[in-house]
Structures are given as C-alpha cells and as structure tokens.
Design an enzyme around this catalytic site. Sequence first.
Site, mmCIF file in Angstrom:
data_model
loop_
_atom_site.group_PDB
_atom_site.id
_atom_site.type_symbol
_atom_site.label_atom_id
_atom_site.label_comp_id
_atom_site.label_asym_id
_atom_site.label_seq_id
_atom_site.Cartn_x
_atom_site.Cartn_y
_atom_site.Cartn_z
ATOM 1 N N ASP A 155 -7.082 -3.749 0.475
ATOM 2 C CA ASP A 155 -6.812 -3.735 1.922
ATOM 3 C C ASP A 155 -8.133 -3.705 2.680
ATOM 4 O O ASP A 155 -8.244 -3.090 3.743
ATOM 5 C CB ASP A 155 -5.925 -2.543 2.303
ATOM 6 C CG ASP A 155 -5.288 -2.686 3.676
ATOM 7 O OD1 ASP A 155 -5.327 -3.796 4.240
ATOM 8 O OD2 ASP A 155 -4.769 -1.679 4.210
ATOM 9 N N GLY A 204 -7.371 -0.387 7.542
ATOM 10 C CA GLY A 204 -7.862 -1.029 6.343
ATOM 11 C C GLY A 204 -8.870 -0.135 5.638
ATOM 12 O O GLY A 204 -8.958 1.072 5.901
ATOM 13 N N HIS A 210 0.816 -1.230 0.000
ATOM 14 C CA HIS A 210 0.000 0.000 0.000
ATOM 15 C C HIS A 210 0.853 1.285 0.000
ATOM 16 O O HIS A 210 1.011 1.964 0.997
ATOM 17 C CB HIS A 210 -1.053 0.028 1.100
ATOM 18 C CG HIS A 210 -0.672 -0.429 2.469
ATOM 19 N ND1 HIS A 210 0.445 0.007 3.133
ATOM 20 C CD2 HIS A 210 -1.308 -1.281 3.315
ATOM 21 C CE1 HIS A 210 0.484 -0.547 4.326
ATOM 22 N NE2 HIS A 210 -0.565 -1.340 4.458
ATOM 23 N N GLY A 214 -9.564 7.065 -2.590
ATOM 24 C CA GLY A 214 -9.702 8.494 -2.378
ATOM 25 C C GLY A 214 -9.618 8.889 -0.918
ATOM 26 O O GLY A 214 -9.676 10.078 -0.594
#
Length: 388
Positions: free
Chosen positions: A275, A316, A217, A250
Amino acid sequence: MPEILSAKRLITASQVIDRPTVTIDNDGLIVSIEPNSAPANADTVLTSTFFDIHTHGGAGHDVMEATPAVLDKISRFMGSHGVGHFLPTTVTASVEATLASLEGIARTIERAKTSDWNPTQARPIGIHLEGPFISHAKRGVHPPDKIQPPDIALFDRFQQAAAGYIRLITIAPEVPGGIDLIRHCSAQDVRVSIGHTNALATEARAGIKAGARSATHTYNAMRALDHREPGVLGVVLDDDDLYAELICDGVHVAPELVHLWLKAKGPERAILVTDSMAAAGMPEGDYMLGNFAVKVADGRALSADDLAQGKQTLAGSVLTLDRAVSNLQRFTGAPLEVAAHLASRNPAAMLDLEPGFGDLTIGSPANLNVFNMAGERMRTLLHGRLIN
C-alpha cells in the site's frame, strides 16, 4: 557468458531445492537448475522476485500521474526492492481523473509486454482499482466527495479506459449495489477484494458468496471485531478460502495481530502488500496520494488535512515489499520460505494467473532475489541482470 549462481537453498513456488546451481544464459533465461551441486559453504538463499498487488507509487511519484516517465521511475523503484511484477493501484478521484489515469497505466502495461521495456524494471501486468466503490464510514483518506455508489456502467467505463487491464477491484459489499457489482466483476474474471468496508458479518459473507476472493489490507479500514458481531474482520479471519492482504510495516498492524492473521489465514491464503505511496524510498516531508496532501514523519504517512484538524489518519505507507518480508519473519518467526510465498506465489494464485507465473523453472526469466541466511534481501536480478 552464461552466469552461474550457487546458493544454500532455492525456494520456488512448489519446492525447496538444496544447494542449487542455477545457470542463466545471455538472454536472461534459466537454462539449468542442478540440485546438490553448490559448495557446502554456500550462504545465500534464492527466491522468486515479489509481486505487489497493492501499491500507489514510490520514489516520489504516484501511479495516478500515469505518464510513461513516472511509471518507469516507479517500476525501477519497485525492481530495486525485489519486485518483479506489480499492479499499479488507483485511489478514489474524480471520474475524469480516474479515466485518464487508467488510460495512461494501460499504455504502460502494453509497453511492458514489448522488447522496448527495460528488463531491469518491474513489470506492471494489470491494475488494482481501489475506490471509488467504497464505504464512506471506512473511507480512510479517500476523498468523500469522490466516492461513488457501486455502478456497473461506471465500472465498464473504467475497464474500457483500462483496455481490460483491471485485474483487481476493492468493493465495500454492504453499500447498495455492491453485491451486483461484485457479481459483474467476477463474471468478467476481475478479482474482487472486500475493503474500505463497514460490513456486518452477514454482509461480508454475501460479498464472498457473490464472488469476492480477497480482503484489502486486513484490519485497516474495516469494521472492528466484536465478540457478538464479528463483522467483516471476523469473516475475513475465519473464512478458509478467502485470501487476505496485510501491510506488514509495524505501523498499520501490531506485530501480535500480524501473527494472528498468519495463524488464521495460513501460508496459502495470506498476502503481503505495501500500500505504498509516493514517499516510499524518499526522505520525510510533504507528498501527494492521488490529489490530496500527505505528510510523512517517523515512518508514518498521514493525511495533511486531518493532521490540521488534530486527527491522525494513515494515508498509505512508505513500506517496501522486501522490508515486509523481513518484518514478517521478525514479527511471527515464520521462515523465509513462507514469507517469500506470501509476497509472490499467493498473490498470483489469488488472481488465477497462468500456471507457473513468476516461478523459477527451466526456460523462465531469471527473476531472482538473493537473501542472506538472516532472511534479508541482499540483491535482485531481473531477466538475469543485477540491479542492486
């Protein structure tokens, strides 16, 4: 009766076919793809289903629960959002809890290989071990008392419990023992992703030299970029060979930086992930990620403990991969062809899966997503069966 699909375009891993007609037999396999044969007014686009290599759950459940019923529910949920294959992803927990979860997930992966598997469910094909070999400084919501120093013997215990199905592991390369563990995992064909890391640029490069293949990520739980010390983020964006995940909701990353990530990594090395945690697909409220509480409101999953202390720590996401594909097109202007590859072809390439994995060819399962011309997923077929 065979099923016939017509579309304006078919996007495969290697080509784009105009005006295809796709014939699917009664076993859910593709028996023919005829180009330039669909009606001129065809207004849909076909792609491969997606491959989510970083998901903690959805539909109210966490993969750490690891029971057959729970993993079936998560698999159905994934399939309903265009995912054909996924890596159930663990979260830092006690050694005993992790071992138990790995054993349960491995049994489900074995079951997914058999005829007993419901073909309308996404198939788990391996495990992503996120934690416990991460940095305290960039742990996010991973519980600090459960983080472990990188340990080859402990990893081997995890892999034994997982019956060899750990395919991807997140490691902080700067933590003592991290480089040795990266080498060990890479030698076993387990792909290493650098993440939850406070690494300096030199430490990140050392991790890549030792075998790290990807980044977990991007932007999140990483040392911030500095013009004099680029740190791990600078290396992730600059290294042309390194793959890099991104959570395109976003919330985790601003659209401008999604655009920068795509420019830096290009269409061959960028990977979309969710995630996602248990609250994905569910109403706002209180949920669990592993063994800690998460509160979901306004599309954000936040650590309940940190909220009680006046802090907002993301825990997450509630993202689905079809929405990530849609968001990428909207944030960057990328065409559907690029967005779909970031969610299917690239994760498979990063893991070095067998040639043609998940692709759409004669004889392959008809795992297809159907998009409208605005680039939004309308429905999905798994093994030729319409699931939504």
